[in-house]
Design a protein around this motif. Structure first.
Motif, PDB file in Angstrom:
ATOM      1  N   THR A 177      61.933   7.865  26.624  1.00 46.75           N
ATOM      2  CA  THR A 177      61.308   7.860  25.377  1.00 46.75           C
ATOM      3  C   THR A 177      62.264   6.781  24.435  1.00 46.75           C
ATOM      4  O   THR A 177      61.445   5.866  23.558  1.00 46.75           O
ATOM      5  CB  THR A 177      61.441   9.158  24.503  1.00 46.75           C
ATOM      6  N   GLU A 178      63.607   6.664  24.361  1.00 45.08           N
ATOM      7  CA  GLU A 178      64.299   5.766  23.427  1.00 45.08           C
ATOM      8  C   GLU A 178      63.990   4.323  23.891  1.00 45.08           C
ATOM      9  O   GLU A 178      64.002   3.261  23.053  1.00 45.08           O
ATOM     10  CB  GLU A 178      65.659   6.115  23.286  1.00 45.08           C
ATOM     11  N   GLU A 179      64.147   4.035  25.261  1.00 44.92           N
ATOM     12  CA  GLU A 179      64.072   2.850  25.716  1.00 44.92           C
ATOM     13  C   GLU A 179      62.538   2.020  25.633  1.00 44.92           C
ATOM     14  O   GLU A 179      62.483   1.085  25.179  1.00 44.92           O
ATOM     15  CB  GLU A 179      64.352   2.606  27.255  1.00 44.92           C
ATOM     16  N   LEU A 180      61.718   3.063  25.708  1.00 47.56           N
ATOM     17  CA  LEU A 180      60.168   2.614  25.537  1.00 47.56           C
ATOM     18  C   LEU A 180      60.075   2.153  23.878  1.00 47.56           C
ATOM     19  O   LEU A 180      59.250   1.374  23.208  1.00 47.56           O
ATOM     20  CB  LEU A 180      59.188   3.474  25.961  1.00 47.56           C
ATOM     21  N   ASP A 181      60.562   3.228  23.110  1.00 48.91           N
ATOM     22  CA  ASP A 181      60.690   2.823  21.619  1.00 48.91           C
ATOM     23  C   ASP A 181      61.322   1.568  21.315  1.00 48.91           C
ATOM     24  O   ASP A 181      60.807   0.731  20.388  1.00 48.91           O
ATOM     25  CB  ASP A 181      61.473   4.042  20.713  1.00 48.91           C
ATOM     26  N   ARG A 182      62.461   1.278  21.689  1.00 47.19           N
ATOM     27  CA  ARG A 182      63.197  -0.041  21.543  1.00 47.19           C
ATOM     28  C   ARG A 182      62.410  -0.993  22.084  1.00 47.19           C
ATOM     29  O   ARG A 182      62.347  -2.290  21.210  1.00 47.19           O
ATOM     30  CB  ARG A 182      64.478  -0.106  22.206  1.00 47.19           C
ATOM     31  N   HIS A 183      61.704  -1.151  23.224  1.00 41.62           N
ATOM     32  CA  HIS A 183      60.964  -2.150  23.534  1.00 41.62           C
ATOM     33  C   HIS A 183      59.723  -2.486  22.683  1.00 41.62           C
ATOM     34  O   HIS A 183      59.268  -3.543  22.184  1.00 41.62           O
ATOM     35  CB  HIS A 183      60.241  -1.836  25.051  1.00 41.62           C
ATOM     36  N   ASN A 184      59.102  -1.117  22.006  1.00 41.68           N
ATOM     37  CA  ASN A 184      58.024  -1.534  21.350  1.00 41.68           C
ATOM     38  C   ASN A 184      58.516  -2.022  20.015  1.00 41.68           C
ATOM     39  O   ASN A 184      57.460  -2.794  19.019  1.00 41.68           O
ATOM     40  CB  ASN A 184      57.180  -0.124  20.918  1.00 41.68           C
ATOM     41  N   GLN A 185      59.609  -1.834  19.341  1.00 35.93           N
ATOM     42  CA  GLN A 185      60.162  -2.484  18.307  1.00 35.93           C
ATOM     43  C   GLN A 185      60.453  -3.914  18.254  1.00 35.93           C
ATOM     44  O   GLN A 185      59.984  -4.776  17.471  1.00 35.93           O
ATOM     45  CB  GLN A 185      61.373  -1.767  17.707  1.00 35.93           C
ATOM     46  N   ALA A 186      60.786  -4.315  19.541  1.00 36.99           N
ATOM     47  CA  ALA A 186      61.038  -5.606  19.835  1.00 36.99           C
ATOM     48  C   ALA A 186      59.902  -6.358  20.077  1.00 36.99           C
ATOM     49  O   ALA A 186      59.762  -7.640  20.116  1.00 36.99           O
ATOM     50  CB  ALA A 186      62.176  -5.563  20.806  1.00 36.99           C
ATOM     51  N   ASN A 187      58.698  -5.606  20.509  1.00 34.82           N
ATOM     52  CA  ASN A 187      57.749  -6.386  20.958  1.00 34.82           C
ATOM     53  C   ASN A 187      56.292  -5.784  20.406  1.00 34.82           C
ATOM     54  O   ASN A 187      55.523  -5.358  21.257  1.00 34.82           O
ATOM     55  CB  ASN A 187      57.594  -6.097  22.514  1.00 34.82           C
ATOM     56  N   ARG A 219      53.252  -6.584  22.118  1.00 37.95           N
ATOM     57  CA  ARG A 219      53.087  -6.180  23.587  1.00 37.95           C
ATOM     58  C   ARG A 219      53.784  -4.954  23.781  1.00 37.95           C
ATOM     59  O   ARG A 219      54.705  -4.513  24.581  1.00 37.95           O
ATOM     60  CB  ARG A 219      53.682  -7.257  24.450  1.00 37.95           C
ATOM     61  N   PRO A 220      53.114  -3.809  23.123  1.00 36.69           N
ATOM     62  CA  PRO A 220      53.789  -2.484  23.230  1.00 36.69           C
ATOM     63  C   PRO A 220      53.790  -1.994  24.591  1.00 36.69           C
ATOM     64  O   PRO A 220      52.936  -2.264  25.484  1.00 36.69           O
ATOM     65  CB  PRO A 220      52.926  -1.803  22.344  1.00 36.69           C
ATOM     66  N   ALA A 221      54.682  -0.986  25.191  1.00 39.72           N
ATOM     67  CA  ALA A 221      54.482  -0.494  26.381  1.00 39.72           C
ATOM     68  C   ALA A 221      53.341   0.426  26.450  1.00 39.72           C
ATOM     69  O   ALA A 221      52.982   1.160  25.257  1.00 39.72           O
ATOM     70  CB  ALA A 221      55.963   0.077  26.833  1.00 39.72           C
ATOM     71  N   ALA A 222      53.109   0.638  27.669  1.00 39.96           N
ATOM     72  CA  ALA A 222      52.182   1.829  27.955  1.00 39.96           C
ATOM     73  C   ALA A 222      52.593   3.209  27.673  1.00 39.96           C
ATOM     74  O   ALA A 222      54.087   3.226  27.721  1.00 39.96           O
ATOM     75  CB  ALA A 222      51.411   1.631  29.351  1.00 39.96           C
ATOM     76  N   PRO A 223      52.289   4.209  27.321  1.00 40.84           N
ATOM     77  CA  PRO A 223      52.543   5.566  27.360  1.00 40.84           C
ATOM     78  C   PRO A 223      52.942   6.097  28.738  1.00 40.84           C
ATOM     79  O   PRO A 223      52.750   5.516  29.886  1.00 40.84           O
ATOM     80  CB  PRO A 223      51.476   6.547  26.859  1.00 40.84           C
ATOM     81  N   PHE A 224      53.884   7.124  28.706  1.00 39.25           N
ATOM     82  CA  PHE A 224      54.333   7.674  30.279  1.00 39.25           C
ATOM     83  C   PHE A 224      53.780   9.260  30.281  1.00 39.25           C
ATOM     84  O   PHE A 224      53.443   9.802  29.188  1.00 39.25           O
ATOM     85  CB  PHE A 224      55.643   7.683  30.261  1.00 39.25           C
ATOM     86  N   ALA A 225      53.845   9.592  31.534  1.00 34.83           N
ATOM     87  CA  ALA A 225      53.225  10.938  31.898  1.00 34.83           C
ATOM     88  C   ALA A 225      54.370  11.616  32.835  1.00 34.83           C
ATOM     89  O   ALA A 225      55.083  11.057  33.491  1.00 34.83           O
ATOM     90  CB  ALA A 225      52.073  10.811  32.643  1.00 34.83           C
ATOM     91  N   VAL A 226      54.178  12.915  32.670  1.00 33.83           N
ATOM     92  CA  VAL A 226      54.940  13.685  33.335  1.00 33.83           C
ATOM     93  C   VAL A 226      54.070  14.659  34.099  1.00 33.83           C
ATOM     94  O   VAL A 226      53.386  15.456  33.739  1.00 33.83           O
ATOM     95  CB  VAL A 226      56.248  14.641  32.423  1.00 33.83           C
ATOM     96  N   ASN A 227      54.512  14.980  35.630  1.00 31.80           N
ATOM     97  CA  ASN A 227      53.570  15.808  36.402  1.00 31.80           C
ATOM     98  C   ASN A 227      54.245  17.062  36.445  1.00 31.80           C
ATOM     99  O   ASN A 227      55.580  17.182  36.709  1.00 31.80           O
ATOM    100  CB  ASN A 227      53.766  15.058  37.923  1.00 31.80           C
ATOM    101  N   GLN A 228      53.658  18.198  36.383  1.00 33.30           N
ATOM    102  CA  GLN A 228      54.017  19.601  36.325  1.00 33.30           C
ATOM    103  C   GLN A 228      53.340  20.167  37.573  1.00 33.30           C
ATOM    104  O   GLN A 228      52.100  20.030  37.842  1.00 33.30           O
ATOM    105  CB  GLN A 228      53.650  20.327  35.254  1.00 33.30           C
ATOM    106  N   ILE A 229      54.154  20.816  38.641  1.00 31.07           N
ATOM    107  CA  ILE A 229      53.510  21.326  39.783  1.00 31.07           C
ATOM    108  C   ILE A 229      53.285  22.669  39.353  1.00 31.07           C
ATOM    109  O   ILE A 229      54.274  23.511  39.071  1.00 31.07           O
ATOM    110  CB  ILE A 229      54.555  21.275  40.981  1.00 31.07           C
TER     111      ILE A 229
END
Length: 329
Positions: A63-73, A76-86
Motif C-alpha cells: 500500500t505505502e509503496e504504491l502510494d509513493r509511486h502514485n504521488q511521484a507519477n 502514470r499511476p500504478a494499477a490496483p492490487f488484489a489479494v486471493n483468499q482460499i
C-alpha cells in the motif's frame, strides 16, 4: 457491459494471477507499477508462531509503496492490487485474514475453492470488489448468487488448479446470462491470447505462468529455467498432488521419481490448508504451470513481461482491424 472503475485504465486488460509461494510483495509491486493488477494469495504470507503477522506487513508495504509511486507519477499511476483468499473449510486463517484485508482496504479480492456470502461482504465493507474463480457455469451462478461482483473463468490450459472446459464453451455459457466483470484464465501468455479472450467475451485476461520466470518472482531458479525450457506438451494434468486437478511441469514430476504418464488419482478430501499449503510437503518440488509457457523464453523483469504482451496485443488488434476493413472492401 460496464467494468467497475477499479478495473478500468489498466495498461493492458489484464490481471496477474496469484501464484502459490511465487507471488510476493516484490512481484506484486512490480506488476502494479507496470500497469496490470498484481495479486498474491493471503496464505503466501506465513509467519512462524509468535512472530508478527506477515500479511499485515505485506499489505503495509504494498500500500505505502504504491502510494509513493502514485504521488511521484500522477500521470502514470500504478494499477490496483488484489489479494486471493482460499475459501476452503480447512483454511483456519480465513476469518483473521479477512479482517486484516478489510482493515487495509484491499481494493480487489479474489476468492477460490468456495463461494461464501461473508467473504464478499467483507470485501464490500471496505469498498472492494470480489472476483470468484470458477471452472464451470454452475459454480459461476452460485458465486454471483452469493454476492460476488465478477467471475474468473478458469478454462483448460490454465496453470495450477485448472478447469477441464474449453474457453470457447465456458465464456459463452457464462455470457448468456452474466454481463458483469468476466476474466478468462487458460494459456493467456501472449498479446494475441489476451485479445482473443476479449473477442470471446471476456473483459480481461488472467495471466500467471509468464510471471514465474521473472526476476521478482519467489521461485526456485531451477523452476524458472525448467519453465522456459518447456512447452505445452510438457504440461501434465493430475489430481495426485493436491486432491484437485491441476497442471504441472512433467520434468519436475520425473525428477521426483514418478512417471507423468502413469500418475494415480487422489481424492479431493486430501486437500488441506491447515498449514497454509494445499500441497503436501512430499510434493513441494512438483511445479505448476499453464499450457501457454511456449511463449516464455527468458527470465526477465515483470515490467518486461507486461511490455511484451502490450506490444503483441496492439499488433494483433491492428491486424484484426486491418483484416476486417479488407473484408468489407
Amino acid at each position: 457491459m460496464s467494468l467497475p472503475a477499479i478495473l478500468k485504465g489498466l495498461r493492458i486488460p489484464a490481471v496477474a494471477s496469484p501464484l502459490f509461494i511465487i507471488s510476493n510483495p516484490d512481484l506484486v509491486i512490480a506488476q502494479c507499477k507496470a500497469g496490470v493488477v498484481g495479486s498474491f494469495p493471503a496464505l503466501n504470507a506465513r509467519e512462524a508462531e509468535g512472530e508478527p503477522i506477515l500479511l499485515e506487513a505485506w499489505l503495509k508495504r504494498i500500500t505505502e509503496e504504491l502510494d509513493r509511486h502514485n504521488q511521484a507519477n500522477p500521470d502514470r499511476p500504478a494499477a490496483p492490487f488484489a489479494v486471493n483468499q482460499i475459501v476452503h473449510r480447512s483454511n483456519t486463517r480465513l476469518m483473521r485474514d479477512l479482517e486484516i484485508c478489510a482493515r487495509w482496504k484491499v481494493p480487489i479480492w479474489i476468492t477460490s475453492l468456495g463461494a461464501r456470502v461473508e467473504v464478499n461482504e467483507a470485501a464490500h465493507s471496505c469498498g472492494g470488489i470480489a472476483l470468484h474463480d470458477v471452472i464451470n457455469n454452475r459454480f459461476a451462478r452460485k458465486a454471483i448468487d452469493k454476492g460476488a461482483d465478477g467471475l474468473i473463468a478458469v478454462a483448460a490450459g490454465a496453470g495450477g488448479h485448472a478447469g477441464p472446459q474449453s474457453p470457447f464453451a465456458l465464456v459463452r455459457e457464462i455470457r448468456d446470462w452474466f454481463d458483469g466483470p468476466l476474466l478468462l484464465s487458460g494459456a493467456i501468455a501472449t498479446g494475441e491470447a489476451l485479445l482473443a479472450a476479449q473477442v470471446l467475451g471476456a473483459d480481461l485476461g488472467y495471466i500467471g505462468s509468464p510471471f514465474i520466470a521473472t526476476h521478482e518472482a519467489n521461485a526456485d531458479p531451477e523452476y524458472k529455467r525448467m519453465l522456459i525450457d518447456s512447452g505445452a506438451e510438457d504440461i501434465v494434468t493430475s489430481s495426485l498432488f493436491t486432491g484437485v486437478s491441476g497442471n504441472y511441469l512433467a520434468p519436475s514430476i520425473r525428477r521426483a521419481g514418478l512417471d507423468p504418464a502413469a500418475l494415480p488419482e487422489a481424492d479431493a478430501d486430501a486437500m488441506s490448508f491447515k498449514d497454509g499449503s494445499a500441497k503436501p510437503k512430499a510434493w513441494k518440488e512438483i511445479w505448476g504451470a499453464g499450457q501457454g509457457i511456449g511463449a516464455v523464453r527468458d527470465i526477465v523483469s515483470a515490467a518486461e513481461v507486461v511490455a511484451r504482451i502490450e506490444t503483441e496485443y496492439n499488433r494483433a488488434r491492428d491486424r484484426m482491424v486491418a483484416a476486417a476493413q479488407q473484408g468489407r472492401e
